[in-house]
Design a protein around this motif. Structure first.
Motif, PDB file in Angstrom:
ATOM      1  N   LEU A 290      -5.002  -4.357 -20.334  1.00  0.00           N
ATOM      2  CA  LEU A 290      -4.427  -5.453 -21.114  1.00  0.00           C
ATOM      3  C   LEU A 290      -5.514  -6.454 -21.530  1.00  0.00           C
ATOM      4  CD1 LEU A 290      -1.865  -6.688 -22.260  1.00  0.00           C
ATOM      5  CD2 LEU A 290      -1.506  -7.854 -20.073  1.00  0.00           C
ATOM      6  N   ALA A 291      -6.441  -6.752 -20.603  1.00  0.00           N
ATOM      7  CA  ALA A 291      -7.504  -7.705 -20.905  1.00  0.00           C
ATOM      8  C   ALA A 291      -8.386  -7.204 -22.055  1.00  0.00           C
ATOM      9  CB  ALA A 291      -8.350  -7.946 -19.654  1.00  0.00           C
ATOM     10  N   HIS A 292      -8.714  -5.905 -22.049  1.00  0.00           N
ATOM     11  CA  HIS A 292      -9.561  -5.364 -23.098  1.00  0.00           C
ATOM     12  C   HIS A 292      -8.796  -5.185 -24.414  1.00  0.00           C
ATOM     13  CE1 HIS A 292     -13.381  -4.629 -21.003  1.00  0.00           C
ATOM     14  NE2 HIS A 292     -12.618  -4.561 -19.922  1.00  0.00           N
TER      15      HIS A 292
ATOM     16  N   GLU B 280     -13.049  -5.972 -26.419  1.00  0.00           N
ATOM     17  CA  GLU B 280     -14.387  -5.659 -25.931  1.00  0.00           C
ATOM     18  C   GLU B 280     -14.425  -4.327 -25.195  1.00  0.00           C
ATOM     19  OE1 GLU B 280     -15.489  -8.939 -23.492  1.00  0.00           O
ATOM     20  OE2 GLU B 280     -15.744 -10.335 -25.179  1.00  0.00           O
ATOM     21  N   VAL B 281     -15.600  -3.690 -25.250  1.00  0.00           N
ATOM     22  CA  VAL B 281     -15.856  -2.446 -24.527  1.00  0.00           C
ATOM     23  C   VAL B 281     -16.555  -2.793 -23.215  1.00  0.00           C
ATOM     24  CG1 VAL B 281     -17.040  -0.221 -24.593  1.00  0.00           C
ATOM     25  CG2 VAL B 281     -16.059  -1.184 -26.689  1.00  0.00           C
ATOM     26  N   TYR B 282     -16.114  -2.138 -22.133  1.00  0.00           N
ATOM     27  CA  TYR B 282     -16.773  -2.356 -20.843  1.00  0.00           C
ATOM     28  C   TYR B 282     -17.668  -1.162 -20.531  1.00  0.00           C
ATOM     29  CZ  TYR B 282     -17.585  -2.762 -15.846  1.00  0.00           C
ATOM     30  OH  TYR B 282     -18.189  -2.845 -14.622  1.00  0.00           O
ATOM     31  N   ILE B 283     -18.924  -1.432 -20.158  1.00  0.00           N
ATOM     32  CA  ILE B 283     -19.867  -0.367 -19.829  1.00  0.00           C
ATOM     33  C   ILE B 283     -20.607  -0.730 -18.553  1.00  0.00           C
ATOM     34  CG2 ILE B 283     -21.820   1.021 -20.608  1.00  0.00           C
ATOM     35  CD1 ILE B 283     -21.152   0.222 -23.480  1.00  0.00           C
ATOM     36  N   ASP B 284     -20.501   0.143 -17.550  1.00  0.00           N
ATOM     37  CA  ASP B 284     -21.302   0.018 -16.331  1.00  0.00           C
ATOM     38  C   ASP B 284     -22.483   0.975 -16.483  1.00  0.00           C
ATOM     39  OD1 ASP B 284     -22.442   0.140 -13.794  1.00  0.00           O
ATOM     40  OD2 ASP B 284     -20.519  -0.065 -12.755  1.00  0.00           O
ATOM     41  N   LYS B 285     -23.575   0.469 -17.059  1.00  0.00           N
ATOM     42  CA  LYS B 285     -24.705   1.328 -17.396  1.00  0.00           C
ATOM     43  C   LYS B 285     -25.299   2.000 -16.159  1.00  0.00           C
ATOM     44  CE  LYS B 285     -25.982  -1.389 -21.477  1.00  0.00           C
ATOM     45  NZ  LYS B 285     -27.054  -2.164 -22.135  1.00  0.00           N
TER      46      LYS B 285
ATOM     47  N   LYS C 281     -13.090   6.340 -13.617  1.00  0.00           N
ATOM     48  CA  LYS C 281     -13.545   5.225 -12.787  1.00  0.00           C
ATOM     49  C   LYS C 281     -13.726   3.939 -13.605  1.00  0.00           C
ATOM     50  CE  LYS C 281     -14.232   7.700  -8.966  1.00  0.00           C
ATOM     51  NZ  LYS C 281     -13.469   7.475  -7.707  1.00  0.00           N
ATOM     52  N   ARG C 282     -13.479   4.028 -14.904  1.00  0.00           N
ATOM     53  CA  ARG C 282     -13.618   2.881 -15.816  1.00  0.00           C
ATOM     54  C   ARG C 282     -15.059   2.381 -15.879  1.00  0.00           C
ATOM     55  NH1 ARG C 282      -8.788   4.447 -16.086  1.00  0.00           N
ATOM     56  NH2 ARG C 282      -7.033   3.095 -16.583  1.00  0.00           N
ATOM     57  N   TRP C 283     -16.032   3.290 -15.730  1.00  0.00           N
ATOM     58  CA  TRP C 283     -17.432   2.896 -15.944  1.00  0.00           C
ATOM     59  C   TRP C 283     -17.678   2.700 -17.438  1.00  0.00           C
ATOM     60  CZ3 TRP C 283     -19.379   7.461 -12.475  1.00  0.00           C
ATOM     61  CH2 TRP C 283     -19.080   7.166 -11.143  1.00  0.00           C
ATOM     62  N   TYR C 284     -16.889   3.423 -18.235  1.00  0.00           N
ATOM     63  CA  TYR C 284     -16.896   3.191 -19.677  1.00  0.00           C
ATOM     64  C   TYR C 284     -15.433   3.044 -20.078  1.00  0.00           C
ATOM     65  CZ  TYR C 284     -18.051   3.426 -24.624  1.00  0.00           C
ATOM     66  OH  TYR C 284     -18.210   3.113 -25.947  1.00  0.00           O
ATOM     67  N   TYR C 285     -15.112   1.877 -20.613  1.00  0.00           N
ATOM     68  CA  TYR C 285     -13.727   1.670 -21.045  1.00  0.00           C
ATOM     69  C   TYR C 285     -13.710   1.011 -22.419  1.00  0.00           C
ATOM     70  CZ  TYR C 285      -8.891   0.566 -21.459  1.00  0.00           C
ATOM     71  OH  TYR C 285      -7.605   0.519 -21.940  1.00  0.00           O
ATOM     72  N   HIS C 286     -12.941   1.615 -23.308  1.00  0.00           N
ATOM     73  CA  HIS C 286     -12.763   1.101 -24.674  1.00  0.00           C
ATOM     74  C   HIS C 286     -11.280   0.768 -24.852  1.00  0.00           C
ATOM     75  CE1 HIS C 286     -12.707   0.896 -29.040  1.00  0.00           C
ATOM     76  NE2 HIS C 286     -14.025   1.031 -29.072  1.00  0.00           N
ATOM     77  N   PRO C 287     -10.952  -0.347 -25.468  1.00  0.00           N
ATOM     78  CA  PRO C 287      -9.529  -0.699 -25.629  1.00  0.00           C
ATOM     79  C   PRO C 287      -8.719   0.364 -26.363  1.00  0.00           C
ATOM     80  CG  PRO C 287     -10.963  -2.211 -26.863  1.00  0.00           C
ATOM     81  CD  PRO C 287     -11.838  -1.412 -25.968  1.00  0.00           C
ATOM     82  N   ASP C 288      -9.377   1.151 -27.228  1.00  0.00           N
ATOM     83  CA  ASP C 288      -8.636   2.183 -27.957  1.00  0.00           C
ATOM     84  C   ASP C 288      -8.286   3.387 -27.081  1.00  0.00           C
ATOM     85  OD1 ASP C 288      -8.671   0.647 -30.203  1.00  0.00           O
ATOM     86  OD2 ASP C 288     -10.311   1.704 -31.196  1.00  0.00           O
ATOM     87  N   PHE C 289      -8.811   3.437 -25.847  1.00  0.00           N
ATOM     88  CA  PHE C 289      -8.381   4.491 -24.906  1.00  0.00           C
ATOM     89  C   PHE C 289      -6.930   4.265 -24.495  1.00  0.00           C
ATOM     90  CE2 PHE C 289     -12.905   5.185 -22.949  1.00  0.00           C
ATOM     91  CZ  PHE C 289     -13.316   5.762 -24.128  1.00  0.00           C
TER      92      PHE C 289
END
Length: 478
Positions: free
Chosen positions: A257-259, A264-269, A396-404
């Motif tokens: 919901l936040a994304h 925004e895209v979340y990335i745990d590089k 694991k949501r290391w990469y998360y895009h709102p369009d997922f």
């Protein structure tokens, strides 16, 4: 049974059938499979007389024929039909054993479900009120412990469970429900019944498009992955933007919901680089497709066992190598597993990483092959030891895009990361359709089969090419 699930479904089925959802090929295939199981179960009680009507509008003829067969003491009747005060039922198998009648309803499941007992309770209500004394009523269903060896053993394939006690306990409920639903069908206005979990249990209703018309097509609360849909709906929310900031949600749903709100895209590089580090050349991108026949088609298989019939494999020998593609597709007639297994062992080599998406699926199928072909245990288990799961960075949501939209399936991830590759442009866009098409190949003419085999290859090839492109994308993250 529709009325027990939802009175509105019964009303729409009776008076507004034009509002049904579009036809679903996969659902029809499930119904057809159930019909095939029912006909096969007749071999448990051979030499019966079929009381089926000539068409769905002539059940009165079936009722008359059934009564005539009972009067003649015919011991086995298929599709016996009875009508009591406007309520019709048709029973799969009616058997007279000695002086007593026994009712059998056939289900294509591997266990007795609550809805089966409810269905049987209605049949018992109608038949006994028509004057037929039933000594017992049972559900015949598939036995998932049966393993086929040679010709089908019908008595081992099926098991029979008496439901008489439960059926007797439901007789008052059935009588009251029948009267309630009869009253409903005298009304002219559509019943007011809001959407809820009942729309999908015990089966998905075929009027959901009509009943969910007030729900937003985009960004509705039902886009939340494993979200508290019905609590949110009960609290008056249908769109994601309506949900208050302070609303209590699980961590994953709150993240989705936040994304959605921020875009925004979340990335745990660091986590992604750690995931990519153990991948070694040659890299094999591998995917199975399977069928799950209720009636085992091949030796050493059980009802609804996953049978791999196809694989796709993309190979990258080194960083600058031209991508190779290998594949296997069964002929649709014979057990595909022996040839598939040997081709898989040959093409996957002995070194290098094997990339799958949701590796548990492929690894379990390989373990199944070990059970059937223990002589290949060493190379098969060696393959399993090399498999890495490309789903993990997204799960694991290391990469998360709102369009997922909260999903981490490859069907959700691919169009976002690699928009030039699209499943919806394929003739076969998803695995369930692939299974259905393959299972029907043996019934097709040569021209149709050739076209469908090409479509199957294209779909499975897309799965492994998608993994190649997703890994390439993740490698660019620095």
């Amino acid at each position: 049974m529709y009325g027990c699930q939802c009175p509105k479904r019964l009303f729409l089925h009776k008076f507004k059938r034009g509002l049904r959802n579009p036809a679903d090929e996969k659902q029809q295939a499930i119904l057809d499979a159930g019909t095939n199981v029912g006909e096969l179960a007749r071999q448990l009680f051979k030499y019966g007389v079929d009381a089926s009507p000539p068409d769905i509008y002539s059940y009165h003829l079936s009722v008359e024929k059934t009564q005539a067969l009972i009067n003649r003491n015919v011991p086995v009747i298929y599709e016996a039909a009875f009508q009591y005060e406007g309520v019709l039922c048709a029973l799969d198998i009616l058997v007279k054993q000695g002086k007593h009648w026994h009712a059998f309803e056939v289900k294509s499941t591997t266990s007795v479900k609550p809805q089966h007992i409810q269905d049987a309770a209605l049949q018992y209500f109608v038949m006994t009120n028509c004057g037929l004394p039933l000594a017992d009523i049972s559900i015949i269903h598939l036995d998932n412990t049966y393993v086929r060896k040679g010709a089908l053993d019908i008595r081992q394939l099926f098991t029979t469970t008496s439901v008489l006690t439960d059926v007797l306990n439901l007789q008052e409920y059935v009588a009251n429900k029948v009267q309630e639903l009869k009253t409903l069908l005298t009304q002219t206005n559509e019943p007011v019944v809001d959407i809820g979990p009942h729309c999908f249990a015990p089966y998905e209703c075929d009027f959901t498009n009509h009943c969910f018309a007030h729900v937003p097509k985009e960004n509705s609360i039902f886009d939340l992955a494993k979200g508290p849909w019905w609590k949110l709906y009960a609290d008056g929310y249908t769109h994601l933007d309506e949900i208050p900031e302070a609303y209590e949600l699980s961590a994953n749903v709150a993240m989705q919901l936040a994304h959605h709100r921020s875009g925004e895209v979340y990335i745990d590089k660091e986590a992604i680089l750690t995931f990519l580090e153990p991948i070694s050349y040659p890299i094999y991108f591998f995917d199975f497709e399977t069928i799950m026949p209720g009636i085992p088609e091949f030796d050493d298989s059980k009802p609804y066992q996953q049978i791999p019939f196809q694989f796709s494999l993309h190979v990258q020998r080194h960083a600058d190598a031209v991508l190779e593609h290998h594949e296997f597709l069964g002929d649709g007639l014979h057990d595909p597993r022996p040839a598939l297994m040997e081709a898989m062992i040959d093409h996957l080599g002995q070194t290098g990483s094997i990339i799958c998406y949701n590796k548990g699926f492929e690894m379990t199928r390989i373990k199944d092959l070990v059970t059937v072909y223990p002589q290949f245990e060493t190379p098969l288990l060696a393959i399993n030891e090399r498999i890495l799961d490309l789903m993990i960075p997204f799960q694991k949501r290391w990469y998360y895009h709102p369009d997922f939209k909260g999903s981490y399936s490859i069907k959700a991830v691919l169009p976002v990361l690699v928009p030039e590759l699209r499943y919806d442009e394929l003739d076969i866009p998803e695995g369930g359709m692939a299974s259905l098409v393959y299972s029907q190949l043996k019934y097709q003419d040569q021209h149709t089969a050739t076209i469908q085999r090409q479509a199957l290859r294209a779909y499975c090839k897309m799965d492994t090419l998608a993994m190649v492109k997703i890994v390439d994308y993740l490698k660019m993250i620095r």
